[in-house]
Design a protein around this motif. Structure first.
Motif, PDB file in Angstrom:
ATOM      1  N   GLY B  80       1.153  -1.541  -0.558  1.00 24.03           N
ATOM      2  CA  GLY B  80       0.173  -0.080   0.183  1.00 24.03           C
ATOM      3  C   GLY B  80       0.314   0.800  -0.056  1.00 24.03           C
ATOM      4  O   GLY B  80       0.698   2.314  -0.608  1.00 24.03           O
ATOM      5  N   SER B 104      -8.106  -0.028  -9.441  1.00 21.50           N
ATOM      6  CA  SER B 104      -7.983   0.359  -7.646  1.00 21.50           C
ATOM      7  C   SER B 104      -8.317   1.025  -6.852  1.00 21.50           C
ATOM      8  O   SER B 104      -8.490   0.493  -5.853  1.00 21.50           O
ATOM      9  CB  SER B 104      -5.948   0.322  -7.571  1.00 21.50           C
ATOM     10  OG  SER B 104      -5.315   1.288  -8.364  1.00 21.50           O
ATOM     11  N   ARG B 152      -1.888   5.176 -13.664  1.00 19.19           N
ATOM     12  CA  ARG B 152      -2.249   3.968 -12.685  1.00 19.19           C
ATOM     13  C   ARG B 152      -1.434   3.767 -11.899  1.00 19.19           C
ATOM     14  O   ARG B 152      -2.202   3.501 -10.016  1.00 19.19           O
ATOM     15  CB  ARG B 152      -1.806   1.961 -13.410  1.00 19.19           C
ATOM     16  CG  ARG B 152      -2.339   1.158 -12.869  1.00 19.19           C
ATOM     17  CD  ARG B 152      -2.480  -0.223 -13.668  1.00 19.19           C
ATOM     18  NE  ARG B 152      -0.875  -0.740 -13.238  1.00 19.19           N
ATOM     19  CZ  ARG B 152      -0.926  -2.102 -13.976  1.00 19.19           C
ATOM     20  NH1 ARG B 152      -2.060  -2.081 -14.919  1.00 19.19           N
ATOM     21  NH2 ARG B 152       0.790  -2.048 -14.513  1.00 19.19           N
ATOM     22  N   VAL B 156      -3.092   5.563  -6.981  1.00 21.82           N
ATOM     23  CA  VAL B 156      -2.950   4.813  -5.517  1.00 21.82           C
ATOM     24  C   VAL B 156      -2.614   6.104  -4.213  1.00 21.82           C
ATOM     25  O   VAL B 156      -2.452   5.378  -3.710  1.00 21.82           O
ATOM     26  CB  VAL B 156      -2.014   3.360  -5.561  1.00 21.82           C
ATOM     27  CG1 VAL B 156      -3.359   2.681  -6.122  1.00 21.82           C
ATOM     28  CG2 VAL B 156      -0.524   3.522  -5.780  1.00 21.82           C
TER      29      VAL B 156
END
Lengths: 238, 247
Positions: B80, B104, B152, B156
């Motif tokens: 993470g 995601s 991408r 996150v």
């Protein structure tokens, strides 16, 4: 002396043989669906290499591949009643051993058979998905389950459809064995009509045409599904 | 920000990383260089747990993991913190450009679909891919795919970005724009670790260069010192080879 070959009789017989087509299709469809479910489960057991279950799955696949379909049908046909009887005796249940419809045996036997073949297809298709796809899922912190659901399984299906459609077509043809356990499918119906008229050759031509058409329609439909499942791939102009 | 303690990794008898100790601070742009087989990519992939070390401890931002004893939760926690841009892009083949970036957010961050798509769209605009949102990766050029790969990885909100030879699979005409994009992200203060063979780029973007060989940290320095004043024989030999190739 009658005709050596009677095309008129052939044409006349079509409707009568076709009466049994729903039975054939029903057996093929239901055992195909159950077979797919078995294949999914078995292929994941092997893909994830789950302890104890994985070697058992291997034995199951090896057994199904190594024994004739007809023998498997017989094993189910004679084995399940014995199994139910044993359960009745052991647990005091009252399953009607003689009341199981033949068609259930046919479906069970063919589903177990198709499940084994399709699970190998599914497993090799899972392995055929580029490992970079799974790594990319992990790199954005997806779990294995999320990766399978979003990325790996959809790609697996695209890869698996052509060989799966082969299995399905084999399954349709294998239903022609179920007459041996007194189910009236198109094969049995053909035997009945043929025996009445002694025109076996003609009647088997009728049956083969029906199988051919059914298999061709299924193959065509699945090729359309394949195009949809692989819509994301680059088209190569030829 | 990042700490590697006594990291060892081998494939069968082949020692890829040999007792690596390394600390990287927030905002640093670290480039790993070295001959092929030196362990650069393995080192990078360890940080995302795409490779599991045989022993040692890794800390990335708020997550720490010990190879001797860890849980699934530790792995997810570590992953993470960072995200990876791959040499071969590894875009999800069955997902559109927009979905590649948004997935995601929806699946992992549990964002509402609408918000996820908005964020993905904004990121794709940033990398210059707004006009290809609904295309599948197979219909994009290498450079375009890598831009989506970067979007991408940004989606996150990673604390660290890992780049594994992000331009080495690209046609020469795309290399410049991808490097430019990476430079832009670096300029915004992102902590980065790159494996790259683009020495000119490395020199201009890196704040620190680590030279690896045979699974060992040979030299750890700033670009100017390493390229111009390195006294290390092994570093010199490697750089010399490169200059020869460039000529």
């Amino acid at each position: 002396m009658g005709k050596i070959f009677d095309p008129e009789f052939m044409i006349r017989s079509f409707p009568e043989v076709l009466q049994a087509l729903p039975t054939t299709l029903f057996i093929a469809f239901v055992s195909g669906v159950i077979g797919l479910v078995i294949a999914f489960i078995i292929s994941f057991i092997r893909y994830a290499n789950i302890k104890i279950l994985s070697p058992l799955a291997k034995v199951y696949i090896s057994f199904i591949r190594g024994t004739p379909d007809l023998v498997q049908i017989m094993l189910v046909y004679y084995g399940i009643p014995l199994f139910l009887k044993a359960i009745n005796e052991k647990f005091g249940t009252s399953f009607d051993v003689n009341g199981v419809p033949s068609i259930a045996f046919a479906i069970i036997a063919l589903a177990i058979n198709a499940g084994a073949y399709m699970s190998e297809t599914m497993r090799s298709s899972l392995l055929a998905v580029d490992s970079g796809q799974l790594e990319a899922c992990y790199s954005v912190n997806m779990t294995r389950f999320q990766a399978l659901r979003k990325v790996i399984i959809p790609q697996t299906i695209g890869i698996a459809i052509p060989p799966l459609s082969n299995s399905l077509i084999s399954l349709i043809k294998e239903t022609s064995l179920v007459f041996t356990i007194s189910i009236v499918d198109i094969m049995a119906q053909a035997k009945i009509v043929g025996a009445r008229s002694f025109r076996f050759f003609e009647i088997y031509i009728v049956v083969s045409i029906i199988y051919w058409v059914v298999c061709a329609v299924v193959a065509f439909a699945l090729s359309k599904v394949e195009v949809y499942a692989r819509r994301y791939e680059r088209k190569v102009d030829s | 920000m990042i700490q590697l303690e006594n990291i060892t990794k081998s494939y069968k008898k082949n020692h890829v990383l040999n007792n690596i100790n390394l600390t990287i601070s927030k905002g640093e742009v670290v480039t790993l260089i070295g001959p092929s087989g030196a362990g650069k990519t393995t080192l990078l992939r360890l940080l995302n747990w795409l490779e599991v070390p045989d022993s040692g401890k890794i800390t990335v931002a708020d997550a720490a993991i010990d190879a001797a004893k860890y849980t699934k939760h530790d792995v997810r926690n570590l992953r993470g913190q960072s995200s990876m841009v791959f040499q071969h892009y590894n875009l999800f083949k069955n997902r559109t450009v927009l979905e590649n970036v948004a997935d995601s957010l929806i699946v992992v961050s549990k964002m509402k679909k609408k918000d996820a798509f908005e964020k993905a769209e904004a990121l794709l605009k940033k990398v210059g891919m707004s006009d290809k949102l609904l295309d599948y990766p197979a219909n994009l050029s290498g450079g375009q795919q890598q831009r989506v790969g970067i979007a991408r990885a940004l989606a996150v909100d990673p604390k660290v970005m890992l780049f594994d030879e992000p331009t080495s699979a690209l046609d020469p005409e795309w290399v410049g724009e991808i490097l430019h994009l990476i430079k832009e992200i670096a300029a915004q203060g992102m902590t980065m670790i790159l494996v790259s063979h683009e020495m000119r780029f490395v020199r201009s973007v890196a704040t620190r260069i680590i030279f690896l060989e045979h699974g060992e940290l040979v030299e750890d320095s700033n670009p100017k010192d390493l390229f111009e004043k390195s006294k290390n024989v092994r570093t010199q030999a490697f750089l010399q080879k490169l200059t020869y190739e460039e000529e």
